[in-house]
Design an enzyme around this catalytic site. Structure first.
Site, mmCIF file in Angstrom:
data_model
loop_
_atom_site.group_PDB
_atom_site.id
_atom_site.type_symbol
_atom_site.label_atom_id
_atom_site.label_comp_id
_atom_site.label_asym_id
_atom_site.label_seq_id
_atom_site.Cartn_x
_atom_site.Cartn_y
_atom_site.Cartn_z
ATOM 1 N N HIS A 193 -16.948 23.796 21.524
ATOM 2 C CA HIS A 193 -18.166 23.932 22.325
ATOM 3 C C HIS A 193 -19.280 24.576 21.508
ATOM 4 C CE1 HIS A 193 -16.188 22.579 25.884
ATOM 5 N NE2 HIS A 193 -15.356 23.597 25.942
ATOM 6 N N GLU A 436 -8.309 -0.812 9.080
ATOM 7 C CA GLU A 436 -7.982 0.525 8.590
ATOM 8 C C GLU A 436 -6.717 0.569 7.749
ATOM 9 O OE1 GLU A 436 -8.973 3.724 11.729
ATOM 10 O OE2 GLU A 436 -8.411 1.960 12.908
ATOM 11 N N ASP A 460 -9.255 6.001 6.931
ATOM 12 C CA ASP A 460 -7.833 5.654 6.912
ATOM 13 C C ASP A 460 -7.515 4.593 5.864
ATOM 14 O OD1 ASP A 460 -6.553 7.356 8.690
ATOM 15 O OD2 ASP A 460 -7.095 6.170 10.433
ATOM 16 N N CYS A 507 -17.631 2.056 9.419
ATOM 17 C CA CYS A 507 -17.899 3.249 10.208
ATOM 18 C C CYS A 507 -17.204 4.492 9.664
ATOM 19 C CB CYS A 507 -17.513 3.037 11.670
ATOM 20 S SG CYS A 507 -15.784 2.623 11.930
#
Length: 584
Positions: A193, A436, A460, A507
């Site tokens: 948070h 990946e 990955d 990405c």
């Protein structure tokens, strides 16, 4: 001068004097003493009174936060209120008082420390970060039991860099956003948070530094580099001057680059490249839009599950997906289905299942195919949200045609169910997969016939191609994006996709690496997806080269034999052509 390396949680550079902050309950020992049997009930009553006072205090903080932060940024306060009033927690403390005949402060400290230890011992990063919430609630109760006023960060009189062990979320919410110019913490993680709030407030922050509080003093100078994750304690004048220049350069570059927001990422010879953003929570959408992204290339939907620690319902998921699509106002949003397992464990979702090799085991689409009910609920929510914008659905870690066929069959079943229920959705939502693992890259010619797009997940792909655990400090240095094996797989994927007329995105972290940008252009990538803060600089590079130049660079490096040669040559090329050091 001491240099510490941590996790970059919020970008930017801050230089200033240290404010070393400890909550009073950290500084002062919690009293521990024996009580008489007849005092047990009065100790229990003291706990209940402390709970009432703490609840009133949190409600007041929540009121102050209204209008200052987005509702979701302060949503953890609701969780804290639930923890404070949790009967189960109260019962554990009551039992501890009864069994040990110790005062309630001591009992509360022991119970909360046990819960925190269990969370910290978990391999799940989410649970470790949520341990801070338990700590926050326990400290608040202890402050009221000990009649201590909590030190406030709300009203400061001078600019400071906040240095502390772990900034409690409730303190972060109400801290002085004007005078706190940077944050350096011993603990924390990027999805905590506190990290989310720091990004929301635009305050540079570096977390997980381990020893920053023990290496600095109040009033000492410190540098927080939220781009690299470095913190420099007691820097010499030369270093301060260098970072002042770097800070001005970044600010100037950011201002200049943001003026390009309305310009396309188009090469000098007219090739249009789409630059999109990776996000984890919807609070990041404002940054996506302000940095000129063409859309969202990866929304990691698992963070919906991380934030609650539970399984969100179809309706809860629908609300989040539809809100993000509406906020993007027609720009495409690629949402990845639940990617858990491996190093991302959610007890309520993955249970207590333990594996010897979790990164090679029950994770991502394998988990989804096993937990078909959960996957179908997510796909229903995704399809239902499609009417609110431009949605693309993406499946993670598909290793071959068998998994792809299985998941497409489930998607087909979900569509049939929605039609039967007369629930509206867009029939033509594009569907893609992440490449990946090497098996997917090597069979990408087969997979490309079944989907609308590919997205290469280099984090990955590199790990699996070179057999490197990037979390293992003994071999992490071997994690190399410019390894020829990796570059050849990327080239193969792009070629196979283009033969079938489908675009290829990337990405992984490599997509946002300025050093790799021209190579990726030369390999034929159609779309880059990265942290929104990296978009302007990648756009500037793309607009400064032609595809022909990029292809010539790729032609040269593909003839090399070592990633060290590729790295050296590419670094020199980018430094000469773009002054790449100013980007790093």
């Amino acid at each position: 001068m001491i240099v510490l390396k941590g996790i970059s949680a919020s970008p930017g550079i801050a230089i200033g004097k240290v404010l070393l902050y400890f909550d009073e309950s950290e500084r002062e020992a919690v009293p521990s003493y024996k009580i008489e049997f007849h005092e047990i009930e009065s100790e229990k009553q003291r706990l209940e009174l402390a709970v009432e006072s703490a609840v009133d205090e949190l409600v007041e903080i929540k009121t102050k936060a209204d209008g200052i932060v987005r509702a979701d940024d302060g949503s953890f306060l609701d969780a804290h209120l639930l923890m404070l009033t949790d009967v189960g927690l109260h019962d554990k403390v009551h039992r501890e008082v009864e069994e040990t005949l110790l005062n309630v402060e001591s009992a509360l400290l022991k119970v909360s420390n046990q819960i925190i230890a269990q969370m910290n011992d978990s391999s799940d990063s989410y649970l470790k970060e949520r341990a801070l919430d338990i700590q926050d609630v326990a400290r608040r109760l202890l402050s009221h039991l000990m009649y201590k006023e909590r030190k406030s960060l709300e009203h400061l009189t001078e600019d400071v860099i906040l240095v502390t062990n772990n900034l409690l979320p409730s303190d972060a919410l109400v801290m002085d956003k004007v005078h706190i110019k940077g944050i350096a913490l011993n603990g924390g993680g990027r999805t905590s948070h506190t990290a989310i709030l720091a990004r929301s407030f635009g305050i540079p922050a570096v977390l997980a530094l381990v020893s920053v509080t023990s290496n600095t003093l109040d009033g000492k100078y410190i540098i927080v580099d939220g781009y690299t994750g470095e913190v420099i304690i007691d820097p010499d004048k030369k270093t301060i001057d260098q970072y002042e220049i770097k800070k001005r350069e970044f600010q100037k570059m950011e201002s200049e680059l943001l003026t390009m927001n309305q310009l396309p990422a188009e090469t000098k010879d007219g090739k249009l490249i789409h630059l999109k953003a990776n996000i984890e929570v919807k609070e990041e959408v404002d940054s996506v839009l302000s940095h000129g992204a063409d859309g969202i290339g990866l929304f990691r939907s698992e963070f919906l599950f991380f934030r609650s620690g539970d399984i969100p319902s179809e309706e809860e998921q629908l609300e989040t997906y539809s809100q993000i699509l509406e906020m993007l106002k027609g720009k495409p949003v690629t949402i990845r289905t639940l990617d858990v397992g491996g190093d991302k464990l959610i007890p309520k979702v993955t249970g207590g299942y333990e594996e010897k090799n979790p990164l090679l085991g029950w994770r991502a689409i394998r988990f989804g195919l096993h937990e078909k009910k959960l996957l179908k609920a997510q796909l229903r929510a995704l399809l239902r949200s499609s009417i609110f914008g431009t949605l693309r659905i993406m499946f993670p870690m598909v290793s071959g045609i068998e998994e792809l066929d299985a998941v497409l069959e489930i998607l087909k079943e979900v569509k049939e169910e929605l039609r039967a229920e007369k629930i509206s959705f867009k029939e033509d939502v594009p569907v893609g997969i992440m490449i990946e693992v090497p098996s997917a890259a090597l069979t990408s010619d087969i997979l490309a016939k079944k989907v609308d797009f590919f997205s290469i997940g280099t984090n990955d792909l590199i790990q699996y191609t070179i057999a490197i655990d990037r979390g293992n400090e003994k071999v992490a240095h071997m994690y190399e994006p410019f390894h020829l094996g990796v570059l050849r797989l990327v080239k193969l994927v792009v070629e196979n996709a283009h033969k079938e007329g489908i675009p290829v995105s990337m990405c992984g972290e490599m997509a946002g690496d300025a050093l790799a940008s021209v190579i990726l252009l030369g390999l034929g990538l159609d779309e880059f997806s990265m942290s929104s803060f990296g978009i302007p600089r990648i756009k500037k590079i793309i607009r400064s080269v032609s595809i022909l130049e990029a292809q010539e660079l790729v032609g040269t490096i593909m003839e090399m034999k070592s990633f060290k040669d590729v790295d050296k040559y590419t670094t020199a090329y980018m430094e000469e052509k773009f002054g790449i050091k100013s980007f790093k």
